[in-house]
Motif scaffolding. Structure first.
Motif, PDB file in Angstrom:
ATOM      1  N   LEU A 110     -31.228 -51.323 -32.510  1.00 49.01           N
ATOM      2  CA  LEU A 110     -30.118 -51.056 -33.158  1.00 49.01           C
ATOM      3  C   LEU A 110     -29.561 -49.754 -32.654  1.00 49.01           C
ATOM      4  N   ILE A 111     -30.524 -48.716 -32.349  1.00 48.91           N
ATOM      5  CA  ILE A 111     -30.171 -47.232 -31.984  1.00 48.91           C
ATOM      6  C   ILE A 111     -29.600 -47.351 -30.498  1.00 48.91           C
ATOM      7  N   GLN A 112     -30.057 -48.317 -29.840  1.00 40.02           N
ATOM      8  CA  GLN A 112     -29.290 -48.505 -28.356  1.00 40.02           C
ATOM      9  C   GLN A 112     -27.837 -49.274 -28.643  1.00 40.02           C
ATOM     10  N   ALA A 113     -27.584 -50.360 -29.217  1.00 41.39           N
ATOM     11  CA  ALA A 113     -26.405 -50.795 -29.445  1.00 41.39           C
ATOM     12  C   ALA A 113     -25.453 -50.091 -30.134  1.00 41.39           C
ATOM     13  N   SER A 114     -25.863 -48.967 -30.976  1.00 41.51           N
ATOM     14  CA  SER A 114     -24.812 -48.238 -31.664  1.00 41.51           C
ATOM     15  C   SER A 114     -24.747 -46.997 -30.787  1.00 41.51           C
ATOM     16  N   ASN A 115     -25.390 -46.683 -29.844  1.00 36.59           N
ATOM     17  CA  ASN A 115     -25.244 -45.364 -29.275  1.00 36.59           C
ATOM     18  C   ASN A 115     -24.275 -45.295 -28.200  1.00 36.59           C
ATOM     19  N   PRO A 116     -23.259 -44.421 -28.316  1.00 32.34           N
ATOM     20  CA  PRO A 116     -22.003 -44.576 -27.255  1.00 32.34           C
ATOM     21  C   PRO A 116     -22.392 -44.165 -25.937  1.00 32.34           C
ATOM     22  N   GLU A 117     -23.282 -43.383 -25.797  1.00 32.82           N
ATOM     23  CA  GLU A 117     -24.009 -43.048 -24.498  1.00 32.82           C
ATOM     24  C   GLU A 117     -24.683 -44.450 -23.784  1.00 32.82           C
ATOM     25  N   ALA A 118     -24.910 -45.382 -24.544  1.00 30.40           N
ATOM     26  CA  ALA A 118     -25.732 -46.491 -23.864  1.00 30.40           C
ATOM     27  C   ALA A 118     -24.529 -47.687 -23.518  1.00 30.40           C
ATOM     28  N   ASP A 119     -23.521 -47.400 -23.846  1.00 32.46           N
ATOM     29  CA  ASP A 119     -22.184 -47.996 -23.028  1.00 32.46           C
ATOM     30  C   ASP A 119     -22.335 -49.746 -23.249  1.00 32.46           C
ATOM     31  N   VAL A 120     -22.921 -50.191 -24.260  1.00 31.96           N
ATOM     32  CA  VAL A 120     -23.173 -51.473 -24.621  1.00 31.96           C
ATOM     33  C   VAL A 120     -21.712 -52.123 -24.890  1.00 31.96           C
ATOM     34  N   LEU A 121     -21.550 -53.280 -24.315  1.00 29.78           N
ATOM     35  CA  LEU A 121     -20.071 -53.648 -24.481  1.00 29.78           C
ATOM     36  C   LEU A 121     -20.063 -55.159 -24.795  1.00 29.78           C
ATOM     37  N   LEU A 122     -19.004 -55.512 -25.801  1.00 31.20           N
ATOM     38  CA  LEU A 122     -18.436 -57.069 -25.869  1.00 31.20           C
ATOM     39  C   LEU A 122     -17.427 -57.011 -24.752  1.00 31.20           C
ATOM     40  N   ALA A 123     -17.874 -57.877 -23.851  1.00 34.47           N
ATOM     41  CA  ALA A 123     -17.149 -57.984 -22.508  1.00 34.47           C
ATOM     42  C   ALA A 123     -15.983 -59.169 -22.541  1.00 34.47           C
ATOM     43  N   TYR A 124     -14.881 -59.004 -22.335  1.00 34.88           N
ATOM     44  CA  TYR A 124     -13.946 -60.368 -22.066  1.00 34.88           C
ATOM     45  C   TYR A 124     -13.362 -60.294 -20.706  1.00 34.88           C
ATOM     46  N   GLU A 125     -13.484 -59.200 -19.998  1.00 32.30           N
ATOM     47  CA  GLU A 125     -13.020 -58.991 -18.654  1.00 32.30           C
ATOM     48  C   GLU A 125     -13.902 -58.545 -17.648  1.00 32.30           C
ATOM     49  N   MET A 126     -13.803 -58.904 -16.658  1.00 33.23           N
ATOM     50  CA  MET A 126     -14.799 -58.616 -15.484  1.00 33.23           C
ATOM     51  C   MET A 126     -13.865 -58.241 -14.043  1.00 33.23           C
ATOM     52  N   ASN A 127     -14.166 -57.168 -13.581  1.00 36.51           N
ATOM     53  CA  ASN A 127     -13.003 -56.811 -12.369  1.00 36.51           C
ATOM     54  C   ASN A 127     -11.625 -56.840 -12.759  1.00 36.51           C
ATOM     55  N   GLY A 128     -11.330 -56.468 -14.079  1.00 35.83           N
ATOM     56  CA  GLY A 128      -9.892 -56.591 -14.532  1.00 35.83           C
ATOM     57  C   GLY A 128      -9.241 -57.796 -14.708  1.00 35.83           C
ATOM     58  N   GLU A 129     -10.192 -58.715 -14.660  1.00 31.28           N
ATOM     59  CA  GLU A 129      -9.842 -60.342 -15.026  1.00 31.28           C
ATOM     60  C   GLU A 129     -10.559 -60.898 -16.014  1.00 31.28           C
ATOM     61  N   PRO A 130      -9.840 -61.862 -16.770  1.00 27.24           N
ATOM     62  CA  PRO A 130     -10.716 -62.746 -17.741  1.00 27.24           C
ATOM     63  C   PRO A 130     -12.095 -63.166 -17.281  1.00 27.24           C
ATOM     64  N   ILE A 142     -22.683 -56.999 -22.672  1.00 30.65           N
ATOM     65  CA  ILE A 142     -23.189 -56.353 -21.368  1.00 30.65           C
ATOM     66  C   ILE A 142     -24.083 -55.111 -21.970  1.00 30.65           C
ATOM     67  N   VAL A 143     -25.439 -55.088 -21.578  1.00 30.79           N
ATOM     68  CA  VAL A 143     -26.342 -54.128 -21.763  1.00 30.79           C
ATOM     69  C   VAL A 143     -26.662 -53.424 -20.387  1.00 30.79           C
ATOM     70  N   PRO A 144     -26.150 -52.184 -20.186  1.00 30.40           N
ATOM     71  CA  PRO A 144     -26.473 -51.913 -18.918  1.00 30.40           C
ATOM     72  C   PRO A 144     -27.756 -51.140 -18.864  1.00 30.40           C
ATOM     73  N   GLY A 145     -28.192 -51.449 -17.535  1.00 30.38           N
ATOM     74  CA  GLY A 145     -29.660 -50.727 -17.291  1.00 30.38           C
ATOM     75  C   GLY A 145     -30.786 -51.565 -17.770  1.00 30.38           C
ATOM     76  N   VAL A 146     -30.419 -52.672 -18.398  1.00 27.47           N
ATOM     77  CA  VAL A 146     -31.503 -53.517 -19.016  1.00 27.47           C
ATOM     78  C   VAL A 146     -31.604 -54.883 -18.232  1.00 27.47           C
ATOM     79  N   ILE A 147     -32.433 -55.817 -18.247  1.00 35.61           N
ATOM     80  CA  ILE A 147     -32.663 -56.887 -17.537  1.00 35.61           C
ATOM     81  C   ILE A 147     -31.361 -57.727 -18.030  1.00 35.61           C
ATOM     82  N   GLY A 148     -30.927 -58.600 -17.058  1.00 36.83           N
ATOM     83  CA  GLY A 148     -29.587 -59.330 -17.355  1.00 36.83           C
ATOM     84  C   GLY A 148     -29.926 -60.497 -18.537  1.00 36.83           C
ATOM     85  N   ALA A 149     -30.997 -60.922 -18.814  1.00 31.70           N
ATOM     86  CA  ALA A 149     -31.563 -61.749 -19.918  1.00 31.70           C
ATOM     87  C   ALA A 149     -31.228 -61.384 -21.117  1.00 31.70           C
ATOM     88  N   ARG A 150     -30.766 -59.822 -21.387  1.00 34.83           N
ATOM     89  CA  ARG A 150     -30.257 -59.273 -22.747  1.00 34.83           C
ATOM     90  C   ARG A 150     -28.709 -59.154 -22.754  1.00 34.83           C
TER      91      ARG A 150
END
Length: 326
Positions: A110-130, A142-150
């Protein structure tokens, strides 16, 4: 721990780029050739890898699609796509890397999910497109810096729980064990689920076995480290690892990369390049060092594990040299 799941509404597969290397058709898993990865710093959507544990969901009514939020109050809260699009929007440049079964679940602290510096996103676009269906349309994590399985795709619900997710893919899949452990003595509870991916690099300008003309050869590729750690150095050897020279690094053309600089993309890969003289048959090797002084191991045997995951040993290509005909 926020728990993440994906729905199970399946339909026909979407169109894919013909140059993708297909590793499995059901569930569909494919990747681009290495040479395509360094053709552009921002990977085009059609070359982005596709990693799935089941069929691709089909969302046929985007207005009714919603994400259930559990654990904040007694009654779950529902977020529809219009609600999500009204939230503050952020752009993050990040690198991602990732069996059949039921709904896919994963969790992060939870500390990672809620930390603004961790940049965890709910993403609906990729490269500017849906997002397209292969990459999680209409919504993924999107959980940056972590294996894609998360970075769960086709997001269905988010739960805040007192313990980490107990789903199969958290508890009995992405864990790393010592070489002494095999399928007869494995104890899944003895290891924590894998989160950050390790320091690694790959040569993309040459195939694993390549035949070239003698003379100057450009060796280029990418390096990436988990947890937002920068790439401090990429070393190249043209004699199988006996002697090393440092490659130049960049994220923007013409701008030298500096590890952990505020102007660098901390979650993204770093490109490297060097021109070397190759006059005879040899082995070219690449290894990277991150800003925490983590170094790639020389051989896969040193880190072998029963799951076969996280192989970040030196990348090697065999080069045969022949004179060109006139």
């Amino acid at each position: 721990m926020p728990g993440l799941t994906a729905p199970s509404d399946y339909s026909q597969e979407p169109l894919r780029h013909p140059s993708l290397i297909i590793n499995a058709k059901e569930p569909f898993n494919a990747e681009p050739p290495r040479s395509a990865l360094i053709s552009s710093y921002i990977t085009p959507v059609h070359f982005f890898y596709k990693r799935n544990h089941g069929p691709i969901p089909l969302v046929d009514d985007i207005e009714r699609y919603c994400v259930s939020i559990n654990g904040l109050t007694e009654n779950p809260k529902e977020l529809f796509m219009n609600d999500i699009r009204m939230l503050p929007k952020y752009n993050v440049t990040a690198t991602l890397q990732e069996e059949k079964g039921g709904p896919y679940k994963a969790s992060i602290p939870l500390i990672q999910a809620s930390n603004p510096e961790a940049d965890v996103l709910l993403a609906y676009e990729m490269n500017g497109e849906p997002l397209n269906r292969d990459h999680g349309y209409p919504l993924r994590v999107i959980v940056p810096g972590v294996i894609g399985a998360r970075s769960v795709k086709w997001l269905d619900s988010i739960s805040i729980n007192a313990e980490e997710c107990q789903g199969f893919f958290m508890q009995k899949d992405y864990k790393m064990f010592p070489p002494s452990v095999d399928w007869s003595n494995i104890d899944w509870s003895a290891r924590r689920p894998q989160m950050d991916f390790p320091i690694q690099c790959a040569i993309c300008s040459l195939e694993d076995v390549d035949h070239i003309k003698p003379g100057k050869v450009t060796v280029s590729g990418y390096a990436v480290a988990g947890g937002g750690r920068g790439i401090e150095r990429v070393d190249i050897s043209v004699d199988g690892g006996k002697n090393w020279i440092e490659a130049t690094r960049y994220q923007k053309i013409g701008v030298p990369y500096v590890a952990d600089s505020l102007s660098s993309y901390k979650w993204a890969w770093v490109f490297f390049e060097i021109t070397v003289d190759i006059l005879r048959n040899t082995e070219i090797v690449a290894k990277a060092v991150d800003s925490a002084a983590n170094v790639q191991p020389e051989k896969v045997e040193e880190i072998w594990n029963v799951r076969g995951i996280l192989n970040n040993s030196w990348h090697r290509v065999q080069v045969g040299v022949g004179r060109s005909s006139i």
